[in-house]
Design a protein around this motif. Sequence first.
Motif, PDB file in Angstrom:
ATOM      1  N   VAL A 202     -35.413  97.333   6.697  1.00  0.00           N
ATOM      2  CA  VAL A 202     -34.385  96.326   6.953  1.00  0.00           C
ATOM      3  C   VAL A 202     -33.105  96.829   6.285  1.00  0.00           C
ATOM      4  N   PRO A 203     -32.143  97.349   7.068  1.00  0.00           N
ATOM      5  CA  PRO A 203     -30.888  97.810   6.460  1.00  0.00           C
ATOM      6  C   PRO A 203     -30.254  96.709   5.611  1.00  0.00           C
ATOM      7  N   LEU A 204     -29.627  97.116   4.511  1.00  0.00           N
ATOM      8  CA  LEU A 204     -29.063  96.157   3.564  1.00  0.00           C
ATOM      9  C   LEU A 204     -28.197  95.112   4.256  1.00  0.00           C
ATOM     10  N   SER A 205     -27.360  95.533   5.213  1.00  0.00           N
ATOM     11  CA  SER A 205     -26.447  94.597   5.874  1.00  0.00           C
ATOM     12  C   SER A 205     -27.184  93.525   6.683  1.00  0.00           C
ATOM     13  N   GLU A 206     -28.453  93.788   7.049  1.00  0.00           N
ATOM     14  CA  GLU A 206     -29.230  92.846   7.861  1.00  0.00           C
ATOM     15  C   GLU A 206     -30.157  91.973   7.016  1.00  0.00           C
ATOM     16  N   LEU A 207     -30.228  92.248   5.720  1.00  0.00           N
ATOM     17  CA  LEU A 207     -31.214  91.581   4.875  1.00  0.00           C
ATOM     18  C   LEU A 207     -31.119  90.056   4.903  1.00  0.00           C
ATOM     19  N   PRO A 208     -29.932  89.454   4.749  1.00  0.00           N
ATOM     20  CA  PRO A 208     -29.888  87.990   4.742  1.00  0.00           C
ATOM     21  C   PRO A 208     -30.465  87.364   6.010  1.00  0.00           C
ATOM     22  N   ALA A 209     -30.202  87.975   7.156  1.00  0.00           N
ATOM     23  CA  ALA A 209     -30.668  87.420   8.433  1.00  0.00           C
ATOM     24  C   ALA A 209     -32.155  87.669   8.666  1.00  0.00           C
ATOM     25  N   ARG A 210     -32.747  88.612   7.918  1.00  0.00           N
ATOM     26  CA  ARG A 210     -34.122  89.023   8.212  1.00  0.00           C
ATOM     27  C   ARG A 210     -35.092  88.739   7.062  1.00  0.00           C
ATOM     28  N   LEU A 211     -34.695  87.875   6.130  1.00  0.00           N
ATOM     29  CA  LEU A 211     -35.565  87.552   4.997  1.00  0.00           C
ATOM     30  C   LEU A 211     -36.952  87.111   5.441  1.00  0.00           C
ATOM     31  N   GLY A 212     -37.003  86.352   6.534  1.00  0.00           N
ATOM     32  CA  GLY A 212     -38.278  85.822   7.011  1.00  0.00           C
ATOM     33  C   GLY A 212     -39.245  86.879   7.512  1.00  0.00           C
ATOM     34  N   GLU A 213     -38.756  88.102   7.735  1.00  0.00           N
ATOM     35  CA  GLU A 213     -39.617  89.179   8.229  1.00  0.00           C
ATOM     36  C   GLU A 213     -40.343  89.911   7.104  1.00  0.00           C
ATOM     37  N   LEU A 214     -39.956  89.651   5.865  1.00  0.00           N
ATOM     38  CA  LEU A 214     -40.501  90.434   4.762  1.00  0.00           C
ATOM     39  C   LEU A 214     -41.926  90.013   4.437  1.00  0.00           C
ATOM     40  N   PRO A 215     -42.771  90.986   4.064  1.00  0.00           N
ATOM     41  CA  PRO A 215     -44.146  90.645   3.696  1.00  0.00           C
ATOM     42  C   PRO A 215     -44.175  89.819   2.405  1.00  0.00           C
ATOM     43  N   ASP A 216     -45.231  89.043   2.264  1.00  0.00           N
ATOM     44  CA  ASP A 216     -45.386  88.167   1.100  1.00  0.00           C
ATOM     45  C   ASP A 216     -46.076  88.934  -0.026  1.00  0.00           C
TER      46      ASP A 216
END
Length: 113
Positions: free
Chosen positions: A44-58
């Motif tokens: 997840v490129p840094l610039s996309e991180l806020p929009a893609r938080l929900g994709e991160l593994p738990d």
Amino acid sequence: MMPGQIPTVTLDGVPHPLPAGVSVLDVREDVEWSYGHIDGAVHVPLSELPARLGELPDDQLLVVCKVGGRSAQATAYLVHHGLDAVNLAGGMLDWAEAGRPMVSETGAPPQVV
């Protein structure tokens, strides 16, 4: 942890292979990722991180970039949002220099660019 401190580990503090419950988050740009990355890492490129938080593994996240600057920013952001994240100081340069395994999307041997 003191306010303003970013959880950070150097490569010698990272078990090999990575234990269960630890996922790698690579915040470099697409071109950097394609040339070489840690097998199984989440990209997840840094610039996309806020929009893609929900994709991160738990899992606990080991956050990497090329040398540790962008991953430090990402780690601070993730910790602020309640995630268990640790920055890899030295980043992919140290990973590659230590001979840790990497994969490439380019068909050429993996490298850090």
